[in-house]
Design an enzyme around this catalytic site. Sequence first.
Site, PDB file in Angstrom:
ATOM      1  CB  CYS A  20      64.979  31.791  65.339  1.00 20.40           C
ATOM      2  SG  CYS A  20      65.613  32.798  66.774  1.00 20.40           S
ATOM      3  CE  LYS A  68      75.621  23.641  59.866  1.00 21.97           C
ATOM      4  NZ  LYS A  68      77.242  23.655  59.814  1.00 21.97           N
ATOM      5  NE  ARG A  86      68.172  25.795  60.052  1.00 21.86           N
ATOM      6  CZ  ARG A  86      68.273  26.632  59.338  1.00 21.86           C
ATOM      7  NH1 ARG A  86      68.315  27.880  59.648  1.00 21.86           N
ATOM      8  NH2 ARG A  86      68.278  26.581  57.836  1.00 21.86           N
ATOM      9  CD  GLU A 120      83.102  26.054  65.455  1.00 22.47           C
ATOM     10  OE1 GLU A 120      82.217  26.928  65.075  1.00 22.47           O
ATOM     11  OE2 GLU A 120      83.633  25.226  64.944  1.00 22.47           O
ATOM     12  CE  LYS A 140      84.640  23.386  62.909  1.00 18.88           C
ATOM     13  NZ  LYS A 140      84.894  24.311  61.999  1.00 18.88           N
ATOM     14  CD1 TRP A 182      70.900  30.321  69.820  1.00 17.85           C
ATOM     15  CD2 TRP A 182      71.504  32.163  68.711  1.00 17.85           C
ATOM     16  NE1 TRP A 182      72.548  30.487  70.009  1.00 17.85           N
ATOM     17  CE2 TRP A 182      72.773  31.695  69.613  1.00 17.85           C
ATOM     18  CE3 TRP A 182      71.124  33.451  68.111  1.00 17.85           C
ATOM     19  CZ2 TRP A 182      73.749  32.396  69.294  1.00 17.85           C
ATOM     20  CZ3 TRP A 182      72.466  34.149  68.002  1.00 17.85           C
ATOM     21  CH2 TRP A 182      73.734  33.559  68.446  1.00 17.85           C
ATOM     22  CG  ASN A 205      63.225  32.632  62.818  1.00 19.51           C
ATOM     23  OD1 ASN A 205      62.693  32.368  63.981  1.00 19.51           O
ATOM     24  ND2 ASN A 205      63.350  31.596  61.726  1.00 19.51           N
ATOM     25  N   GLY A 206      64.599  36.644  63.619  1.00 16.65           N
ATOM     26  CA  GLY A 206      65.046  38.069  63.001  1.00 16.65           C
ATOM     27  C   GLY A 206      65.126  39.018  64.515  1.00 16.65           C
ATOM     28  CG  HIS A 214     107.258  38.460  66.853  1.00 22.00           C
ATOM     29  ND1 HIS A 214     108.438  39.397  67.118  1.00 22.00           N
ATOM     30  CD2 HIS A 214     107.374  38.134  65.626  1.00 22.00           C
ATOM     31  CE1 HIS A 214     109.268  39.312  66.031  1.00 22.00           C
ATOM     32  NE2 HIS A 214     108.630  38.617  65.198  1.00 22.00           N
ATOM     33  CD  GLU A 264      87.612  25.624  59.975  1.00 20.80           C
ATOM     34  OE1 GLU A 264      87.413  26.867  60.452  1.00 20.80           O
ATOM     35  OE2 GLU A 264      86.668  24.833  60.239  1.00 20.80           O
TER      36      GLU A 264
HETATM   37  C1  G6P Z   1      78.033  30.195  62.424  1.00 18.63           C
HETATM   38  C2  G6P Z   1      78.593  28.727  62.511  1.00 18.63           C
HETATM   39  C3  G6P Z   1      79.581  28.402  61.871  1.00 18.63           C
HETATM   40  C4  G6P Z   1      79.918  29.095  60.473  1.00 18.63           C
HETATM   41  C5  G6P Z   1      79.389  30.621  60.489  1.00 18.63           C
HETATM   42  C6  G6P Z   1      79.229  31.117  58.930  1.00 18.63           C
HETATM   43  O1  G6P Z   1      78.876  30.977  63.304  1.00 18.63           O
HETATM   44  O2  G6P Z   1      78.411  28.365  63.904  1.00 18.63           O
HETATM   45  O3  G6P Z   1      80.045  27.243  61.781  1.00 18.63           O
HETATM   46  O4  G6P Z   1      81.297  29.067  59.786  1.00 18.63           O
HETATM   47  O5  G6P Z   1      78.205  30.755  61.235  1.00 18.63           O
HETATM   48  O6  G6P Z   1      78.215  30.515  58.511  1.00 18.63           O
HETATM   49  P1  G6P Z   1      77.886  30.578  56.993  1.00 18.63           P
HETATM   50  O7  G6P Z   1      76.335  29.811  56.695  1.00 18.63           O
HETATM   51  O8  G6P Z   1      77.727  31.908  56.648  1.00 18.63           O
HETATM   52  O9  G6P Z   1      78.910  29.565  56.234  1.00 18.63           O
END
Ligand code: G6P
Length: 611
Positions: A2, A606, A27, A491, A488, A75, A100-101, A507, A484
């Site tokens: 948000c 984000k 975001r 995502e 990616k 969001w 927000n929150g 396994h 990672e």
């Molecule tokens: C969200 C984002 C990720 C990020 C994670 C942690 O899920 O989409 O890309 O790694 O938050 O965010 P931070 O700002 O704490 O690294």
Amino acid sequence: MCGIVGAIAERNILAILIEGLKRLEYRGYDSAGVAVIDEAGRLERRRRSGKIAELDRTLSEEPLSGRLGIAHTRWATHGAPFERNAHPHFSGNELAVVHNGIIENHVQLREHLQGLGYLFTSDTDTEVIVHLLHHKLERTGDLTAALKEAIGELHGAYGLAVISTRQPDRLLAARSGSPLVIGLGHGENFLASDQLALRQVTDRFIYLEEGDIAEIRRDQVNIWDADGKPVQREAVQYHEGAEAADKGSYRHFMLKEIHEQPVVVQRTLEGRLADNHVLVQAFGPEAAELFAKVRNVQIVACGTSYHAGMVARYWLESLAGIPCQVEVASEFRYRKVVVQPDTLFVTISQSGETADTLAALRSAKALGYLASLTICNVGTSSLVRESDLRLLTQAGPEIGVASTKAFTTQLVALLLLTLALGQARSSLADGVEAALVAELRRLPTRLGEALAMDTTIEKVAEFFADKSHCLFLGRGTQYPVAMEGALKLKEISYIHAEAYPAGELKHGPLALVDADMPVVTVAPNNELLEKLKSNLQEVRARGGELIVFADGEAGIHNGLGTQLVKMPHIHDVLAPILYTVPLQLLSYHVAVLKGTDVDQPRNLAKSVTVE
Ligand code: G6P
């Protein structure tokens, strides 16, 4: 996640609000809205589910104008992303709130307010705030007094912006758990959940602290702290160039940010290295004394930042001899934790506002850790302000939802931390620190070489265009790199991807391997290479297609069923940083081929500022 924007001025502020929302677009959100008090003193709003472009289109058909207004990107948490759940929420057509929150006691408050005769038109937790405020306003007759009373009854997290037709000379704000910043203009003032939203109108900001309430007028700002006492908060001049919010010649922010890595890694190293050692003071004046006492490290983070923590565990244990545990914040915060004596509590976060990580830090404070340290990309964030020590990564604003440059700069910062801890505790082997400092200085060049492989990787990506599943394998520090890489790919391309330590293949996951399941492997030339090669044979024997990113001298060859991408040679300790880059590029190109929304993948945000 948000976003909030607000403005009070002597000009029509609608374009400022919409531009602010657009700047927060990266975001992630699923609906947007704006409310103003118009020239006739009426409260008017427009809301739309979907993109800001939708809201913009509506505004060109049904324009709004006013000198006081608030806007929001939502969001969805409580209530689906429908228009009626989008903010701003109204009470009695005279009061509007954006939030927000999450309000945890919204069910009880809703029942109470319904009992008082308030009608609810949304499924959100936010609507209780606006009616509660209205109820208080009826009693007090003053908006600021009403807000002070109302927030005393809210449990949970909030960043709020409030306007009312009864007192159109003020924009009110309150912060508890969700960041808010006031932008200072000349004869006009602004509010946002992130300064990025306001950089087109000002470069002077006041960051609200936890529990603050602010009354923002055109020519003055009054702030009260959590105890209700009037306070002065320092105004901060913002320096960084606004160009960070611009894609430049790149097709997507993500691609731009991948290519920024040599520069931002260089920046993250600047001022932190002496000739042959790490400057421990970079972590704060008290760091050397404190680090000498550290006997354990507990790392807590989410998402990509968690993967950075997993790499750091290998480094801390193998280089500095410090036992290290790593946990995702959403688990840590609700678990009964046994704290070893002299444990340093480390959070890692790009944004510094991730709700789970912040809550983990807050709960850790009562658990007897030696001290808290954050590795964070945003100097003004809550994590930075609430930690004892900090090391800022210098990645600059990261706009693409999928984290790239934030990750590699976090790894650099974590290697600096490993060396600083080892130095302070005299636990590094002879010559290791000097050798790694020299390697770190060469890292930006190596990263540039990895980026030069872009066209090769773009070709490899074609192989994934018709695939629905993918395995990523790695051993040692490359296991978190594989995680990672898989994150990616899922995502942004929506291909189902899983990462395994290569030794675990037999396994279970081997049962899945066939011609439709590509297996991506990262294979630097280290002592685990021979073992990894056996794992690759296991895949080939089942008809699985291998995509291998390997050191030129690894003895792996291109051939039937194996696509080899040769990587520049690199010191084994720094290999996870370098091998991350081709995996980022691979996901990017696969996503482009699949035609997904690369910078704003579906369902993701984000900065996740709610639980
Ligand atoms: C969200 C984002 C990720 C990020 C994670 C942690 O899920 O989409 O890309 O790694 O938050 O965010 P931070 O700002 O704490 O690294």
